[in-house]
Design a protein around this motif. Structure first.
Motif, short mmCIF file in Angstrom:
data_model
loop_
_atom_site.label_atom_id
_atom_site.label_comp_id
_atom_site.label_asym_id
_atom_site.label_seq_id
_atom_site.Cartn_x
_atom_site.Cartn_y
_atom_site.Cartn_z
N GLY A 100 -12.88 70.51 7.02
CA GLY A 100 -13.99 71.11 7.11
C GLY A 100 -14.61 71.86 5.50
N SER A 101 -15.82 71.61 5.31
CA SER A 101 -15.95 72.21 3.93
C SER A 101 -15.93 73.90 4.15
CB SER A 101 -17.27 71.70 3.25
OG SER A 101 -18.14 71.96 4.30
N LYS A 102 -16.13 74.15 5.26
CA LYS A 102 -16.09 75.68 5.44
C LYS A 102 -14.85 76.45 5.18
CE LYS A 102 -18.33 78.35 9.58
NZ LYS A 102 -18.35 78.28 10.89
N MET A 105 -14.34 76.30 1.58
CA MET A 105 -15.20 77.49 0.97
C MET A 105 -14.54 78.91 1.10
SD MET A 105 -18.91 76.62 1.94
CE MET A 105 -19.50 74.89 1.84
N TRP A 123 -27.02 79.74 4.33
CA TRP A 123 -26.27 79.48 5.43
C TRP A 123 -25.30 80.67 5.92
CZ3 TRP A 123 -20.71 77.76 5.11
CH2 TRP A 123 -20.21 77.29 6.36
N TYR A 126 -21.31 81.84 4.17
CA TYR A 126 -20.86 82.35 2.93
C TYR A 126 -20.63 83.96 2.77
CZ TYR A 126 -23.51 77.98 1.74
OH TYR A 126 -24.11 76.98 1.72
N ASN A 172 -27.42 75.39 -2.37
CA ASN A 172 -27.21 74.58 -1.19
C ASN A 172 -28.51 73.95 -1.06
OD1 ASN A 172 -27.63 75.19 2.43
ND2 ASN A 172 -26.51 73.66 1.62
N ASN A 176 -29.87 74.57 4.36
CA ASN A 176 -29.78 74.97 5.84
C ASN A 176 -29.89 76.29 5.70
OD1 ASN A 176 -29.08 76.13 8.23
ND2 ASN A 176 -27.15 75.44 8.36
N ASP A 204 -23.30 73.00 -2.62
CA ASP A 204 -23.12 72.76 -1.20
C ASP A 204 -23.95 71.52 -0.90
OD1 ASP A 204 -22.97 72.29 1.53
OD2 ASP A 204 -22.81 74.44 2.01
N ILE A 206 -23.95 69.15 1.45
CA ILE A 206 -23.53 68.57 2.73
C ILE A 206 -24.49 67.88 3.46
CG2 ILE A 206 -23.96 70.68 4.32
CD1 ILE A 206 -21.13 69.91 5.28
N TYR A 207 -25.75 68.09 3.09
CA TYR A 207 -27.19 67.48 3.61
C TYR A 207 -27.69 66.35 2.53
CZ TYR A 207 -26.89 70.89 7.12
OH TYR A 207 -26.27 71.96 8.15
N SER A 234 -19.51 66.07 8.42
CA SER A 234 -20.20 66.91 9.37
C SER A 234 -21.50 66.40 9.75
CB SER A 234 -20.08 68.41 9.37
OG SER A 234 -18.62 68.83 9.42
N LYS A 235 -22.25 66.26 8.79
CA LYS A 235 -23.73 66.20 8.75
C LYS A 235 -24.28 64.71 8.76
CE LYS A 235 -23.42 70.56 9.08
NZ LYS A 235 -23.61 71.31 10.55
N ARG A 243 -13.88 67.77 11.81
CA ARG A 243 -13.33 68.63 10.75
C ARG A 243 -12.94 68.02 9.62
NH1 ARG A 243 -16.20 71.10 10.74
NH2 ARG A 243 -15.44 73.08 9.85
N TYR A 326 -33.49 71.04 9.86
CA TYR A 326 -33.72 72.57 10.10
C TYR A 326 -35.31 72.65 9.39
CZ TYR A 326 -28.92 73.00 10.17
OH TYR A 326 -27.52 72.66 10.25
C1 LIG Z 1 -24.79 74.34 4.40
C2 LIG Z 1 -23.45 74.23 5.22
N1 LIG Z 1 -22.69 74.26 4.48
C3 LIG Z 1 -21.40 74.07 5.10
C4 LIG Z 1 -21.31 73.77 6.59
C5 LIG Z 1 -19.78 73.64 6.92
O1 LIG Z 1 -19.47 72.35 7.41
P1 LIG Z 1 -18.23 71.72 7.98
O2 LIG Z 1 -17.35 72.87 7.64
O3 LIG Z 1 -18.33 71.16 8.98
O4 LIG Z 1 -18.01 70.85 6.56
C6 LIG Z 1 -22.42 73.78 7.02
C7 LIG Z 1 -22.35 73.69 8.77
O5 LIG Z 1 -23.00 74.05 9.46
C8 LIG Z 1 -23.78 73.84 6.62
O6 LIG Z 1 -24.96 73.84 7.32
#
Ligand SMILES: Cc1ncc(COP(=O)(O)O)c(C=O)c1O
Length: 425
Positions: A100-102, A105, A123, A126, A172, A176, A204, A206-207, A234-235, A243, A326
């Motif tokens: 997961g990118s979370k 980070m 988001w 962070y 980002n 989000n 970021d 991810i979208y 994920s998205k 993950r 969103y």
């Molecule tokens: C803006 C943003 N960054 C990162 C993530 C983390 O995503 P993941 O850990 O699933 O890669 C999310 C997930 O909701 C997100 O909305």
């Protein structure tokens, strides 16, 4: 007697992540038999594309630990993808795979020694991550009048006050929670300030593939020396629970990648093997996956526009969404009406809305906004994505998804927003 509570000071008082917490609260109400509209957790409504699921099936028996930085074939596939899709010059060695990118980070914040700059609304994770590892967070509030986007001027002002300070700025986009994205000119201006003060950017994106107009500009080619690209499955690939996250580093930041990998090797060792093999297929892409992304994008665009229109008609201030799934309405124009019902904060607004209507959304405060600003985030993902994809695929090429389509395939989010609008009065 059990041992005393001796918690690390950094995590004392830390609550579960807001998005996870709202989901648990909704599940509890559902178990009580309430009708609940889950617009809290931002999870893709779409199934994982079939070729990627098939790749996972084929590799289910992969059982060995993989290299900490990631499966070499996946690191190559990610680098090829970055070059092909975003015009980013990179190699497999620049790629770090994680669960997961979370998590990536979090590792980044742990190994880097400096401040974290977070434009808000942001988001939810962070800033808590920075707090857990004891980093200083500097919030930079943005304004609705500036489409909730950070301006180069604001960044310059912050950096100028203490030019030598080590910093990471999170950008980002599409965002989000606001669904806003940046134009190339805005990114250039930000890149210039970042370069001047040697700020590291955590971009970021991810979208990115869910940019409603289809065209996503990345800041990486504009500031290649200092930008870390962040994304994952994920998205756009509907695989949050798998993950799998990716970071792509500039060559000059290899020391960061190496330090993160060293910590990863002492913690999770490596990312789940079958998932990494399947992810190779996702990043290779091809017509079937491109079509899946295109249809997903059409659906979230049509639904986002429609819901934004409905909210605006009910009196909320809201910008047309540009990417992701969103919406971030501001109910301040209805402030007096809401105050008359005792609602003066975004928390009170969301709690009362959930109690009265079963519609679950998250308060702007969770995204770093002042408590008395009546903003909130809706994740319009509570519909059957597989059904919507199948129906959209039946339409003639180029057809817009109209109200008939949305009524047939996205009834739940439409009803949730209708309830919300009615509740606003
Ligand atoms: C803006 C943003 N960054 C990162 C993530 C983390 O995503 P993941 O850990 O699933 O890669 C999310 C997930 O909701 C997100 O909305």
């Amino acid at each position: 007697m059990s041992p005393d509570v001796q918690l690390n000071l950094n995590v004392r008082g830390l609550e579960p992540s807001a998005t996870v917490a709202i989901n648990e609260r909704c599940d509890k109400l559902l178990r009580q038999g309430r009708k609940i509209f889950k617009l809290g957790l931002g999870q893709s409504p779409f199934p994982v594309p079939e070729p990627v699921v098939e790749a996972l099936r084929r590799h289910a028996a992969e059982k060995d630990y993989l290299p900490t930085k990631g499966l070499p074939a996946l690191r190559r596939a990610v680098a090829d993808h970055q070059r092909r899709v975003y015009g980013i010059d990179c190699a497999a060695d620049d790629v770090l795979i994680g669960p997961g990118s979370k998590e990536l980070m979090f590792l980044l914040q742990l190994v880097y020694y400096g401040d974290l700059i977070v434009p808000t609304p942001a988001w939810v994770s962070y800033a808590p991550q920075a707090r857990i590892v004891g980093r200083h967070v500097h919030f930079l509030p943005t304004r609705a009048a500036e489409s909730w986007r950070l301006t180069a001027r604001k960044l310059d002002k912050l950096c100028r006050a203490d030019p030598g300070r080590p910093r990471i700025l999170v950008l980002n986009y599409p965002s989000n929670p606001t669904a806003a994205t940046y134009t190339r000119d805005e990114l250039e201006a930000l890149a210039e300030v970042a370069r001047q003060y040697r700020v590291i950017l955590l971009s970021d994106e991810i979208y990115a593939k869910l940019t409603h107009g289809g065209e996503h500009a990345s800041i990486v080619p504009l500031y290649p020396q200092g930008t870390i690209f962040s994304s994952g499955l994920s998205k756009w690939c509907g695989a949050g629970g798998w993950r799998l996250g990716v970071f792509v580093f500039p060559r000059g930041l290899r020391w960061l990648l190496d330090a993160m990998a060293a910590v990863a090797s002492e913690t999770y060792t490596s990312t789940c093997a079958p998932i990494q093999y399947a992810a190779v297929r996702a990043f290779e892409g091809g017509p079937e996956i491109d079509r899946y992304v295109e249809l997903s994008r059409m659906i979230v665009r049509a639904l986002g526009r429609r819901l934004a229109r409905d909210l605006a008609a009910a009196g909320a201030a809201i910008l047309p969404p540009q990417g992701g799934f969103y919406l971030f309405p501001d109910f301040s124009p209805l402030k007096e009406r809401l105050a008359a019902r005792g609602i003066r904060t975004s928390d009170a607004l969301c709690a009362r809305l959930l109690d009265d209507t079963g519609v679950a959304i998250l308060p702007g405060r969770d995204f770093g906004r002042p408590s008395r600003e009546l903003t909130a985030r809706l994740a319009y993902v509570n519909f059957d994505g597989a059904r919507a994809l199948a129906a959209a695929a039946e339409l003639p090429p180029g057809a817009e998804l109209g109200d008939d389509f949305l009524t047939a395939c996205c009834g739940e989010p439409l009803e949730a927003v209708a309830r919300l609008c009615e509740w606003l009065g």
